[in-house]
Design an enzyme around this catalytic site. Structure first.
Site, short mmCIF file in Angstrom:
data_model
loop_
_atom_site.label_atom_id
_atom_site.label_comp_id
_atom_site.label_asym_id
_atom_site.label_seq_id
_atom_site.Cartn_x
_atom_site.Cartn_y
_atom_site.Cartn_z
N ASP A 99 0.83 -1.20 0.00
CA ASP A 99 0.00 0.00 0.00
C ASP A 99 0.87 1.26 0.00
O ASP A 99 0.57 2.23 0.68
CB ASP A 99 -0.87 -0.06 1.26
CG ASP A 99 -2.05 0.90 1.21
OD1 ASP A 99 -2.54 1.16 0.11
OD2 ASP A 99 -2.46 1.38 2.28
N GLU A 306 2.26 -8.59 7.23
CA GLU A 306 1.12 -9.18 6.54
C GLU A 306 1.50 -10.17 5.44
O GLU A 306 1.01 -10.08 4.33
CB GLU A 306 0.21 -8.07 5.98
CG GLU A 306 -0.32 -7.17 7.08
CD GLU A 306 -1.17 -6.01 6.57
OE1 GLU A 306 -1.11 -5.71 5.37
OE2 GLU A 306 -1.89 -5.41 7.39
N TYR A 360 -8.66 -4.17 11.50
CA TYR A 360 -9.45 -3.04 10.97
C TYR A 360 -10.94 -3.34 11.03
O TYR A 360 -11.66 -3.09 10.07
CB TYR A 360 -9.02 -2.75 9.52
CG TYR A 360 -7.65 -2.12 9.45
CD1 TYR A 360 -7.49 -0.75 9.51
CD2 TYR A 360 -6.52 -2.93 9.34
CE1 TYR A 360 -6.23 -0.18 9.46
CE2 TYR A 360 -5.26 -2.37 9.28
CZ TYR A 360 -5.12 -0.99 9.34
OH TYR A 360 -3.88 -0.42 9.28
N GLU A 396 -1.49 -2.56 14.07
CA GLU A 396 -2.13 -1.56 13.19
C GLU A 396 -3.60 -1.51 13.52
O GLU A 396 -4.25 -2.55 13.67
CB GLU A 396 -2.05 -1.98 11.71
CG GLU A 396 -0.80 -1.62 10.98
CD GLU A 396 -0.90 -1.94 9.47
OE1 GLU A 396 -2.02 -1.95 8.90
OE2 GLU A 396 0.15 -2.18 8.87
C1 E9O Z 1 -0.45 -2.51 5.78
C2 E9O Z 1 -0.41 -1.01 5.60
O1 E9O Z 1 0.78 -0.70 4.93
N1 E9O Z 1 -1.74 -2.92 6.37
C3 E9O Z 1 -2.89 -2.50 5.59
C4 E9O Z 1 -2.91 -0.97 5.50
C5 E9O Z 1 -4.12 -0.48 4.68
O2 E9O Z 1 -4.81 0.43 5.13
C6 E9O Z 1 -1.62 -0.54 4.81
O3 E9O Z 1 -1.57 0.86 4.62
O4 E9O Z 1 -4.31 -0.98 3.59
C7 E9O Z 1 -4.17 -3.04 6.18
C8 E9O Z 1 -4.59 -4.29 5.50
C9 E9O Z 1 -5.92 -4.76 5.99
C10 E9O Z 1 -6.60 -5.51 4.91
C11 E9O Z 1 -7.93 -6.01 5.38
C12 E9O Z 1 -8.72 -6.57 4.27
C13 E9O Z 1 -9.95 -7.24 4.86
C14 E9O Z 1 -10.91 -7.57 3.82
C15 E9O Z 1 -12.17 -8.06 4.43
#
Ligand code: E9O
Length: 478
Positions: A99, A306, A360, A396
């Site tokens: 990202d 991740e 998240y 995070e």
């Molecule tokens: C890594 C970070 O560099 N973690 C990501 C962050 C994001 O906001 C990124 O900026 O994309 C979070 C990944 C969470 C993915 C969840 C997907 C769930 C789908 C149901």
């Protein structure tokens, strides 16, 4: 261009050092190739004296290519389009699995520096202490056949408080100050000593080289419910991830910020777990440790963010990356960061010292339903803890927020459950992210990722005040 005056002194060696170039780099001095390097975010260097033309103007040329492939770190792919009715001939696109915007080029300082022809090339310092004394163990590498190393420990006032001779040894201090992380109630934080190494010619007794390495006396340990710095429980607050510039790491040492030092291994998928990737990943971890091994701020190495940790190949792959990291430095903890994944499928957590999980809830799932955050976080983290019996950092959490809008309630819903779990096994909470940042274009990325508590121009959003209030109130409890 290298100034002429630099190359007229011939008793020195010249080294060219690049702080970071992303991704594949070739360096020439005049017409001669002097080094190649793969991987961004970390420094590399070569001794280049013999390529200089004395008395002439010299040229240092750097070629950089930022293409990411299945074996780079971070990985990516190239997609070719053969349908010439829709794409020009030879058309291809770069796809990335992270990202972040895939910036190309030289991101950090390029230095040309000199050493004497015999010199101190490296030192590793390991500290420990008990009630009666602190023990400073050092190991020097010197490019010299006959010289002697004299070592002094200087305190923060520059006063010599310890002394030893030889390439390696242990200096014992019966009176000492520890390097403590910064907390609001602690006025004696980040105490730094300097190890001063002097290389002395054994035949003439003259000083050949002097090298000064700052260090701190501190220890790191973990239990199934606590992260311990100097045997005292420590709770991580902050933002995460990825390798910072050396100047930022220097500040962390000086101001008492604690760092989880992570390699750029973000977004590793099943097709990135082969042998070529593995060997490269191991060498990146060795480079990271070589850069930061003497920093008291660094308490933990993280080998990835991740990755596809449920893949059956992820177990053997990360087992080896983690054991290579431990061989390079056995004094710090090792971890990786779990993305969207299930505790019952994970293959990698058995090899780490501490569990880091990104979550998240109410953002990437159940969008907007902040009432489920507490329940879902507790349910999931309880199960990670129950299954593996290790301390956990929520590494995070956060929501994209356009400046002027609120994510305050979203954050507070997390803090309520964190307050329950930090009395148990939770040893840290890290909001993502400090500031908005650029990403690849995407329908869910209007001009980048907006999870910053500050804008990209470093203006605070309401979230920044919420986080500050929380950190102040937690900080005064330490
Ligand atoms: C890594 C970070 O560099 N973690 C990501 C962050 C994001 O906001 C990124 O900026 O994309 C979070 C990944 C969470 C993915 C969840 C997907 C769930 C789908 C149901």
């Amino acid at each position: 261009m290298v100034p002429k005056s630099l190359v007229t002194v011939i008793c020195c060696l010249y080294s060219a050092c690049l702080g970071d170039a992303h991704y594949n780099t070739i360096v020439w001095v005049n017409t001669v190739e002097v080094m190649r390097h793969s991987g961004g975010h970390l420094p590399f260097e070569a001794e280049v004296s013999k390529y200089f033309l004395h008395g002439a103007t010299n040229r240092l040329t750097v070629a950089v290519n930022n293409t990411l492939t299945p074996t780079t770190l971070p990985p990516g792919t190239i997609t070719y389009q053969n349908d010439t009715s829709r794409y020009p001939e030879g058309y291809f696109t770069q796809n990335i699995q992270m990202d972040f915007f895939n910036y190309a080029g030289i991101h950090r300082p390029v230095l040309l520096y000199t050493t004497p022809s015999q010199y101190i090339s490296d030192v590793t310092i390991v500290t420990r202490f008990n009630e009666t004394a602190a023990y400073i163990q050092y190991n020097v590498e010197a490019q010299s056949t006959s010289a002697v190393v004299v070592t002094r420990v200087l305190n923060a006032d520059g006063k010599a408080v310890g002394f030893e001779k030889g390439l390696s040894g242990v200096i014992v201090l019966t009176s000492y100050s520890l390097w403590w992380p910064y907390t609001m109630s602690n006025t004696t934080y980040a105490y730094l000593y300097t190890l001063e190494l002097t290389l002395i010619s054994s035949s003439e007794g003259s000083v050949i080289d002097i090298y000064r390495q700052p260090f701190g006396i501190r220890t790191v340990n973990v239990t199934n419910k606590q992260l311990l710095i100097n045997n005292k429980p420590f709770y991580c607050l902050g933002t995460s991830h990825y390798p910072y510039a050396e100047e930022i790491m220097d500040e962390a040492d000086r101001f008492g910020f604690v760092v989880i030092d992570e390699c750029p291994g973000v977004g590793i998928k099943s097709n990135n777990l082969g042998n070529v990737s593995l060997e490269h990943h191991k060498s990146v971890m060795r480079e990271l440790v070589a850069r930061d091994k003497n920093r008291p701020s660094v308490v933990m190495w993280s080998v990835a963010n991740e990755p596809v940790s449920a893949d059956t190949n992820a177990g053997p792959y990360f087992k080896e990356v983690i054991s290579t990291t431990r061989q390079a430095d056995s004094t710090r903890l090792v971890t990786f960061v779990i993305g969207p994944s299930d505790y019952w499928k994970d293959q990698v957590v058995p090899y780490v010292d501490i569990i880091c999980v990104n979550h998240y809830y109410a953002w990437y799932s159940d969008m907007g339903h902040i009432e489920v955050i507490g329940l879902q976080i507790k349910q999931d983290l309880d199960m990670w803890h129950k299954t593996f019996n290790k301390s956990i950092i929520l590494s995070e959490y956060g929501a994209d927020t356009i400046s002027g809008f609120h994510s305050v309630d979203y954050l507070k819903a997390h803090h309520t459950v964190f307050d329950v779990l930090r009395n148990d096994y939770l040893v840290g909470e890290m909001v993502w992210n400090f500031a908005d940042f650029m990403t690849v274009q995407g329908v869910n990325r209007p001009y980048g990722n907006h999870k910053g508590i500050f804008t990209r121009q470093r203006q605070p959003k309401p979230a920044a005040f919420t986080i500050r209030n929380r950190y102040v109130s937690l900080g005064t409890q330490h």
